[in-house]
Write a protein that holds these residues in place. Sequence first.
Motif, short mmCIF file in Angstrom:
data_model
loop_
_atom_site.label_atom_id
_atom_site.label_comp_id
_atom_site.label_asym_id
_atom_site.label_seq_id
_atom_site.Cartn_x
_atom_site.Cartn_y
_atom_site.Cartn_z
N THR A 1 -5.10 6.15 -9.71
CA THR A 1 -5.33 6.25 -7.61
C THR A 1 -5.52 5.14 -6.97
OG1 THR A 1 -6.08 8.40 -8.12
CG2 THR A 1 -7.05 7.54 -6.05
N HIS A 2 -6.63 3.99 -7.69
CA HIS A 2 -6.92 3.05 -6.50
C HIS A 2 -5.65 2.34 -6.43
CE1 HIS A 2 -9.34 -0.67 -5.37
NE2 HIS A 2 -8.85 -1.08 -5.99
N GLU A 3 -4.88 1.82 -7.12
CA GLU A 3 -3.99 1.15 -7.12
C GLU A 3 -3.20 1.72 -5.88
OE1 GLU A 3 -2.92 -1.29 -11.30
OE2 GLU A 3 -2.95 0.32 -11.10
N ARG A 4 -2.99 2.60 -6.24
CA ARG A 4 -2.07 3.32 -4.98
C ARG A 4 -2.63 3.81 -3.80
NH1 ARG A 4 -2.07 8.92 -7.25
NH2 ARG A 4 -0.22 8.91 -8.00
N ARG A 5 -3.71 3.67 -3.89
CA ARG A 5 -4.40 3.60 -2.04
C ARG A 5 -4.16 1.78 -1.81
NH1 ARG A 5 -8.62 5.90 0.45
NH2 ARG A 5 -9.60 5.44 1.65
N GLU A 6 -4.58 0.86 -2.57
CA GLU A 6 -3.99 -0.27 -2.26
C GLU A 6 -2.77 -0.60 -2.29
OE1 GLU A 6 -6.95 -2.94 -1.97
OE2 GLU A 6 -8.22 -1.64 -1.88
N ASP B 1 -3.36 -7.25 9.14
CA ASP B 1 -3.74 -7.80 8.15
C ASP B 1 -3.21 -8.15 6.92
OD1 ASP B 1 -5.70 -10.46 7.64
OD2 ASP B 1 -7.35 -8.73 7.61
N THR B 2 -2.53 -8.89 6.15
CA THR B 2 -2.35 -8.58 4.85
C THR B 2 -3.61 -9.43 3.69
OG1 THR B 2 -0.75 -10.04 5.43
CG2 THR B 2 0.33 -7.77 5.69
N GLY B 3 -3.83 -10.17 4.76
CA GLY B 3 -4.55 -10.92 3.77
C GLY B 3 -5.65 -10.18 3.38
N SER B 4 -7.02 -8.80 4.50
CA SER B 4 -7.63 -8.03 2.94
C SER B 4 -6.61 -7.21 2.23
CB SER B 4 -8.11 -7.04 4.97
OG SER B 4 -6.53 -6.15 5.36
N VAL B 5 -6.06 -7.01 2.27
CA VAL B 5 -5.96 -5.43 1.00
C VAL B 5 -4.70 -6.65 0.04
CG1 VAL B 5 -5.16 -4.29 2.92
CG2 VAL B 5 -3.89 -5.47 2.57
N HIS B 6 -4.46 -5.55 -1.22
CA HIS B 6 -3.99 -6.40 -2.33
C HIS B 6 -3.46 -5.67 -2.74
CE1 HIS B 6 -3.91 -7.62 -6.38
NE2 HIS B 6 -3.97 -6.45 -7.21
N VAL B 7 -1.69 -5.86 -3.16
CA VAL B 7 -0.20 -5.89 -3.46
C VAL B 7 -0.59 -5.77 -4.93
CG1 VAL B 7 1.68 -5.71 -3.29
CG2 VAL B 7 0.25 -6.28 -1.26
N PRO B 8 -0.83 -4.39 -5.58
CA PRO B 8 -0.88 -3.91 -6.84
C PRO B 8 0.15 -4.65 -7.63
CG PRO B 8 -1.45 -1.70 -5.45
CD PRO B 8 -0.75 -2.92 -5.15
N ALA B 9 0.45 -4.97 -8.53
CA ALA B 9 1.51 -5.88 -9.39
C ALA B 9 2.63 -5.06 -9.83
CB ALA B 9 0.84 -6.65 -10.13
N PRO B 10 4.14 -5.25 -9.77
CA PRO B 10 5.13 -4.47 -10.68
C PRO B 10 4.33 -3.30 -11.93
CG PRO B 10 5.70 -6.24 -9.55
CD PRO B 10 3.90 -6.11 -9.36
#
Length: 281
Positions: A241-246, A264-273
């Motif tokens: 759920t956390h990864e989906r939201r991020e 602001d892409t620096g403020s969010v984390h892109v989950p690894a594939p």
Amino acid sequence: MGLSTASVYPGEAADTFALAAQLGYDGVEVMVWGEKATQDASTLLGLAERHGVNVLAIHAPTLLLTRAVFGAEPWGKVDRSIELAQAVGAPAVVLHPPFFWQARYARSFVAGVAEREAATGVRLCVENMFTWRPRNAHSTRDFQAYFPTWDPVGQGYRSVTLDISHAATSGSDALAMARALGPTLRHVHLTDGVPGFRDDHLLPGQGDQDCAGVLRHLTHTDFGAAGGQVVVEVNTRNMSTHERREGLASALAFAREHLEGDGDTGSVHVPAPTRRRFRDA
């Protein structure tokens, strides 16, 4: 900016509306499938009012897994999707080209789409697809599943959906396809992918397509002024759920940075594939 209900699967439509509102999306694209809420205008309008986000588009049930939804007759599926879009105030319906075995439907498809657009005022945005490939990565055999082709360029459609993951799967360049489509490009599924037999629907930046370039291209056309829509349609089913939201927050920030210059892409984390193939790359 919209969020597809497919991006929250296996969550339900209500989850998509709630998450879209929390993250700051403008609206939702509803993929019509077995969940009754996706087929019912009053339910969708209630969700839109409750969460303050509009229904931007209806995705017709033209997938193999939705072959029984809205009946088995192809034009019946399209017409019911148009009626649903009108009932919820959505200006667009996304649909796939005919499968090769739907010969009679295919023969009338281009003309039938044009007639329905003119009669209803709803944009029928035909989506780019891809050939079907065997799982053997070394095989050169492709299977043409769509008629007359998976590629909407030059087919005479007035409105087209560009799905970036489908472009990747077909081995196409999504930016080149966007340019070739010109003013017929009215709807974009923001996602990513790589060539191969799987349609991955990765988050923007996880594949090898120039997602940023596609979005920047839109800013130099009349896409926005003409009512064009960008919708995040990604696969998050293996995410927590956390990864989906991020991930969905990152996709929205990515889009706004390249469309509007204020993300602001620096403020969010892109989950690894989540698939090993991409983790190890």
